[in-house]
Enzyme design. Sequence first.
Site, PDB file in Angstrom:
ATOM      1  N   SER A 224       5.011  -2.457  -2.312  1.00  0.00           N
ATOM      2  CA  SER A 224       4.013  -1.519  -2.807  1.00  0.00           C
ATOM      3  C   SER A 224       2.703  -2.260  -3.071  1.00  0.00           C
ATOM      4  O   SER A 224       2.692  -3.353  -3.627  1.00  0.00           O
ATOM      5  CB  SER A 224       4.509  -0.814  -4.080  1.00  0.00           C
ATOM      6  OG  SER A 224       4.937  -1.736  -5.047  1.00  0.00           O
ATOM      7  N   GLY A 226      -0.109  -0.744  -4.576  1.00  0.00           N
ATOM      8  CA  GLY A 226      -0.952   0.024  -5.484  1.00  0.00           C
ATOM      9  C   GLY A 226      -1.691   1.131  -4.763  1.00  0.00           C
ATOM     10  O   GLY A 226      -1.112   1.884  -3.971  1.00  0.00           O
ATOM     11  N   ASP A 228      -3.524   0.982  -2.312  1.00  0.00           N
ATOM     12  CA  ASP A 228      -3.568   0.793  -0.860  1.00  0.00           C
ATOM     13  C   ASP A 228      -2.283   1.216  -0.176  1.00  0.00           C
ATOM     14  O   ASP A 228      -2.132   0.998   1.040  1.00  0.00           O
ATOM     15  CB  ASP A 228      -3.856  -0.679  -0.533  1.00  0.00           C
ATOM     16  CG  ASP A 228      -5.261  -1.090  -0.937  1.00  0.00           C
ATOM     17  OD1 ASP A 228      -6.170  -0.235  -0.869  1.00  0.00           O
ATOM     18  OD2 ASP A 228      -5.457  -2.251  -1.344  1.00  0.00           O
ATOM     19  N   GLY A 229      -1.349   1.784  -0.906  1.00  0.00           N
ATOM     20  CA  GLY A 229      -0.137   2.282  -0.288  1.00  0.00           C
ATOM     21  C   GLY A 229       0.976   1.268  -0.282  1.00  0.00           C
ATOM     22  O   GLY A 229       1.273   0.641  -1.298  1.00  0.00           O
ATOM     23  N   GLY A 255       6.726   3.373  -8.658  1.00  0.00           N
ATOM     24  CA  GLY A 255       7.613   2.518  -7.881  1.00  0.00           C
ATOM     25  C   GLY A 255       9.040   3.050  -7.854  1.00  0.00           C
ATOM     26  O   GLY A 255       9.721   2.973  -6.825  1.00  0.00           O
ATOM     27  N   ASP A 256       9.495   3.598  -8.968  1.00  0.00           N
ATOM     28  CA  ASP A 256      10.835   4.176  -9.026  1.00  0.00           C
ATOM     29  C   ASP A 256      10.940   5.398  -8.115  1.00  0.00           C
ATOM     30  O   ASP A 256      11.993   5.660  -7.525  1.00  0.00           O
ATOM     31  CB  ASP A 256      11.171   4.569 -10.459  1.00  0.00           C
ATOM     32  CG  ASP A 256      11.037   3.393 -11.417  1.00  0.00           C
ATOM     33  OD1 ASP A 256      11.400   2.271 -11.021  1.00  0.00           O
ATOM     34  OD2 ASP A 256      10.559   3.597 -12.544  1.00  0.00           O
TER      35      ASP A 256
END
Length: 322
Positions: A224, A226, A228-229, A255-256
């Site tokens: 990941s 952030g 920016d995908g 993230g989960d």
Amino acid sequence: MTKPLTVTLNPALDKTISLPEFEIGGLNRLKSDPVTDPGGKGINVAKVLTQLDMKTQTTGFSAGSTGRMIENALTQLSIDYDFQQVSGDVRTNLKIVDESKGVTTEINEPGIKASDNELQAFEQKLTKLLADTNYLVLSGSTPDGVDDDQYKRYINLAREYGVKTILDASGPNLKEGIKAKPHVIKPNIHELEELFETSFESTEAIVKACQELVESGINIVAVSLGGDGALFVSEKEAYQVKPFSITPQSTVGAGDSMVGAMVYALNQGYDFETLAKWATTAGTITASKVGTTVCTLEEIEAHVESVSVEKIGLNDLGRLET
């Protein structure tokens, strides 16, 4: 029918307060009551899977009155749980949302401490649960008293039962865990840099690092990035998926949500590109929500074609094309 199993060794009661503007060192008055939710990364993944209409179960440690509050909340969310009771009390994590900046500040307590006997009892419980599991999600921090290679032990145990593992951890837990070759890992860019003890200066450098992990025996590496995908790398394919435009509200659970969406995609037999799109869409939607609210199946289906997908060329040997 087998179902995903998520593990949270260091659960928490998440208490979220939202402020029009968070004044550091000043007096901050709430305009609405705090929101409390069962938390911990494995529990968050179980919440996401439930929103995706997947029957799931969650396990890990629970303790004290706060642990009972979490269990009651999971019952209300129709999430099956089977925790190992330990001494002490589950931690409370405070999340402060600054609405003016779209920034969340997290203050996490250290959590419970597990004894050797409690760890042994939990491993016996986990062994029984693996008999009815197809994917095991190991995510989040571990409490005091747990060795750095604990996730490694659980990955190897899951393999004995033909269960594929998704590992979302950081620091020593990630470094030791990848030695057991989990099916999927999902570090963020900072965790990947810590793992490789470097700062990546380009997308190509990140992909090459991911390829090293794939060549070591990990099937999928999802990083990941952030806003920016995310990058997704397997033996034969690599994609960078960029999110659609949102107003960020809270990164809690993003993230989960990616992990939950990947488990869903794997369970549905989706191709690798579709998995990448679903994971990025899920994380993006959750980041657009206040507090600990997560994405829903309907929201992902409505927005999954809005992400931007770039295929990164790999040659027949799985190396980055130059």
